[in-house]
Design a protein around this motif. Sequence first.
Motif, PDB file in Angstrom:
ATOM      1  N   LEU A 140       9.669  88.547  93.593  1.00  0.00           N
ATOM      2  CA  LEU A 140      10.570  87.900  94.754  1.00  0.00           C
ATOM      3  C   LEU A 140      10.981  88.827  95.553  1.00  0.00           C
ATOM      4  O   LEU A 140      11.075  90.301  95.213  1.00  0.00           O
ATOM      5  CB  LEU A 140      11.896  87.145  94.041  1.00  0.00           C
ATOM      6  CG  LEU A 140      11.680  85.902  93.579  1.00  0.00           C
ATOM      7  CD1 LEU A 140      12.939  85.199  93.191  1.00  0.00           C
ATOM      8  CD2 LEU A 140      11.182  84.731  94.381  1.00  0.00           C
ATOM      9  N   GLY A 141      11.497  88.827  96.692  1.00  0.00           N
ATOM     10  CA  GLY A 141      11.962  89.607  97.799  1.00  0.00           C
ATOM     11  C   GLY A 141      11.158  90.191  98.655  1.00  0.00           C
ATOM     12  O   GLY A 141      11.348  91.124  99.519  1.00  0.00           O
ATOM     13  N   GLN A 142       9.738  90.128  98.506  1.00  0.00           N
ATOM     14  CA  GLN A 142       8.914  90.503  99.348  1.00  0.00           C
ATOM     15  C   GLN A 142       7.860  89.319 100.090  1.00  0.00           C
ATOM     16  O   GLN A 142       7.676  88.479  98.942  1.00  0.00           O
ATOM     17  CB  GLN A 142       7.899  91.599  98.913  1.00  0.00           C
ATOM     18  CG  GLN A 142       8.799  92.682  98.306  1.00  0.00           C
ATOM     19  CD  GLN A 142       7.685  93.812  97.673  1.00  0.00           C
ATOM     20  OE1 GLN A 142       6.706  94.095  98.132  1.00  0.00           O
ATOM     21  NE2 GLN A 142       8.511  94.373  96.420  1.00  0.00           N
ATOM     22  N   VAL A 143       7.138  89.370 100.906  1.00  0.00           N
ATOM     23  CA  VAL A 143       5.962  88.549 101.287  1.00  0.00           C
ATOM     24  C   VAL A 143       4.807  89.272 100.990  1.00  0.00           C
ATOM     25  O   VAL A 143       4.190  90.118 101.767  1.00  0.00           O
ATOM     26  CB  VAL A 143       5.930  88.396 102.766  1.00  0.00           C
ATOM     27  CG1 VAL A 143       4.766  87.121 103.223  1.00  0.00           C
ATOM     28  CG2 VAL A 143       7.477  87.681 103.145  1.00  0.00           C
ATOM     29  N   ALA A 144       4.342  89.122  99.617  1.00  0.00           N
ATOM     30  CA  ALA A 144       3.077  89.807  99.237  1.00  0.00           C
ATOM     31  C   ALA A 144       2.339  88.731  98.319  1.00  0.00           C
ATOM     32  O   ALA A 144       3.010  87.747  97.567  1.00  0.00           O
ATOM     33  CB  ALA A 144       3.595  90.873  98.374  1.00  0.00           C
ATOM     34  N   ALA A 145       0.739  88.872  98.315  1.00  0.00           N
ATOM     35  CA  ALA A 145       0.070  88.228  97.383  1.00  0.00           C
ATOM     36  C   ALA A 145       0.504  88.212  95.821  1.00  0.00           C
ATOM     37  O   ALA A 145       0.635  89.437  95.659  1.00  0.00           O
ATOM     38  CB  ALA A 145      -1.434  88.487  97.653  1.00  0.00           C
ATOM     39  N   GLY A 146       0.618  87.036  95.452  1.00  0.00           N
ATOM     40  CA  GLY A 146       0.915  87.029  93.903  1.00  0.00           C
ATOM     41  C   GLY A 146       2.535  86.931  93.793  1.00  0.00           C
ATOM     42  O   GLY A 146       2.915  86.576  92.717  1.00  0.00           O
ATOM     43  N   PHE A 147       3.347  87.146  94.860  1.00  0.00           N
ATOM     44  CA  PHE A 147       4.747  86.631  94.862  1.00  0.00           C
ATOM     45  C   PHE A 147       4.892  85.349  94.715  1.00  0.00           C
ATOM     46  O   PHE A 147       4.317  84.574  95.460  1.00  0.00           O
ATOM     47  CB  PHE A 147       5.489  87.581  95.822  1.00  0.00           C
ATOM     48  CG  PHE A 147       5.770  89.107  95.269  1.00  0.00           C
ATOM     49  CD1 PHE A 147       4.750  89.892  95.038  1.00  0.00           C
ATOM     50  CD2 PHE A 147       7.116  89.650  95.286  1.00  0.00           C
ATOM     51  CE1 PHE A 147       5.000  91.223  94.451  1.00  0.00           C
ATOM     52  CE2 PHE A 147       7.469  90.767  95.116  1.00  0.00           C
ATOM     53  CZ  PHE A 147       6.565  91.901  94.628  1.00  0.00           C
ATOM     54  N   ARG A 148       6.290  84.820  94.317  1.00  0.00           N
ATOM     55  CA  ARG A 148       6.540  83.573  94.310  1.00  0.00           C
ATOM     56  C   ARG A 148       6.951  83.436  95.729  1.00  0.00           C
ATOM     57  O   ARG A 148       7.470  83.959  96.534  1.00  0.00           O
ATOM     58  CB  ARG A 148       7.860  83.153  93.640  1.00  0.00           C
ATOM     59  CG  ARG A 148       7.622  83.306  92.119  1.00  0.00           C
ATOM     60  CD  ARG A 148       8.901  83.242  91.363  1.00  0.00           C
ATOM     61  NE  ARG A 148       8.719  83.194  89.808  1.00  0.00           N
ATOM     62  CZ  ARG A 148       8.300  82.080  88.935  1.00  0.00           C
ATOM     63  NH1 ARG A 148       8.407  80.995  89.541  1.00  0.00           N
ATOM     64  NH2 ARG A 148       7.921  82.410  87.902  1.00  0.00           N
ATOM     65  N   ALA A 149       6.691  81.910  96.399  1.00  0.00           N
ATOM     66  CA  ALA A 149       6.982  81.766  97.597  1.00  0.00           C
ATOM     67  C   ALA A 149       8.493  81.140  97.809  1.00  0.00           C
ATOM     68  O   ALA A 149       8.501  79.922  97.895  1.00  0.00           O
ATOM     69  CB  ALA A 149       6.003  80.539  98.144  1.00  0.00           C
ATOM     70  N   ASP A 150       9.337  82.025  97.789  1.00  0.00           N
ATOM     71  CA  ASP A 150      10.748  81.746  98.119  1.00  0.00           C
ATOM     72  C   ASP A 150      10.824  82.199  99.764  1.00  0.00           C
ATOM     73  O   ASP A 150      11.066  83.592  99.669  1.00  0.00           O
ATOM     74  CB  ASP A 150      11.656  82.355  97.220  1.00  0.00           C
ATOM     75  CG  ASP A 150      11.687  81.748  96.036  1.00  0.00           C
ATOM     76  OD1 ASP A 150      10.992  80.996  95.515  1.00  0.00           O
ATOM     77  OD2 ASP A 150      12.976  81.963  95.235  1.00  0.00           O
TER      78      ASP A 150
END
Length: 444
Positions: A358-368
């Motif tokens: 969490l906390g970044q817009v990055a592939a593999g991260f949760r979509a919060d």
Amino acid sequence: MSELLIRGGSVLTLDDEGRQGRFDVRVDSGHIVEIGPDLPVGQARVLDASGAAVLPGFVQTHIHLCQTLFRNLADDLLLLDWLRERIWPLEAAHSAASLRASAELGIAELLLGGTTAIVDMGTVHHTAEVFEALIDGGLRAVAGKCMMDDPTGPDGLREPTESSIAESIALAERYDGAANGRIRYGFAPRFILSCTPHLLREVAREASARGLFIHTHSSENTEEIAIVERLAGKRNILALADSGIRGPHTVLAHCIHLDAAERQELAAAGTRVSHCPSSNLKLGSGVCDVPGLLSEGIHVSLGADGAPCNNRLDMWTEMRTAALLQKPRLGPTAMPADLALRMATRHGAEAIGHGHDLGQVAAGFRADLQVVTLDDLLAGPHGSLASRLVYATERAAVRHVMVDGEVLVEDHRLTRWDRSAIATRASAELRGCVDRAGLSHLLS
Ligand SMILES: [Zn+2]
């Protein structure tokens, strides 16, 4: 869960390279799966981000949902008077229904302003209502029952040590990991003066054994510190550390008045600090030396605290205030906009154990995520994305908000809840609460 394409926005990734650009973001099964220019729509539902920034949802690491009902009812008071004359009697007067209404009011406000996760301190009783509201509302949270076992504590909130611990453990067993892991439990001893040393040690032991968080207040007020020094023979941070309350799973709100030994302890243990600039200003508590703490390797994130001491649960205000607050002391280069933005997003995600997803817009991260209109008139026409967002944007600009890929705010409207029903219920429940507290004059 359906596939989503967030299309046409200016993406602020907040990744290590600080990448940003005009990208589409594909979300599937709650995660970001692809970021790039002009992605094909395919079967995805399109969420319009034209003229907007796409950035991680805010993580507020110090909130009291139980107090949202009491907004504007405890203004312009000293901290200990604020607690004794208003907050403690009002919290003690909560029924299950009024606590639920208070939590819903807070969750709705947080979501509409782009906050997707919180660390919450409940009140002493009815804490299950906060968890149920969080599960129902869709917000991510570390939350816990407030613990107050000091024998000199206030009527209606003071509780026996063993039942405070037993109830906390029962809540943790029921709710930790609920809603597919969206909800975590954090023990919440209110602050050192409201708890016995035995309770603090037990909290540290149980939290460590169970892999749970600890959330408390520390070093907010000079009077508080003087009393702790008199009773414990040492300052707050060292007294908490002696009880075992320290480390990366511990979030300490405020930490304004620290000496060198306390700062060394925070850095060595990796204890998390939650900076609440608006609350600190409104209660006249002081100015936390955030740049100094960060330079010593202490982890600092941001929170709004409770509605009666702020009076808004608004990360946009906290980011801007956190940045401005340091400049008269340290000069205008202190706390630049991109650092304030990182504290509001990545640092918060790290504090709740989600630094990896969490906390970044990055592939593999949760979509919060949040999509925020970049108003050319109010926040333009030019400037860096960080400057536009931190210094010139208000929460009314938040267009869409999602947690785990579920859109909870779409075109400024809550998707799970009815906004006017929440406000109506809150107003009705507040009346009963102030009557039970003997504070009916506050509404006259
Ligand atoms: Zn607080």
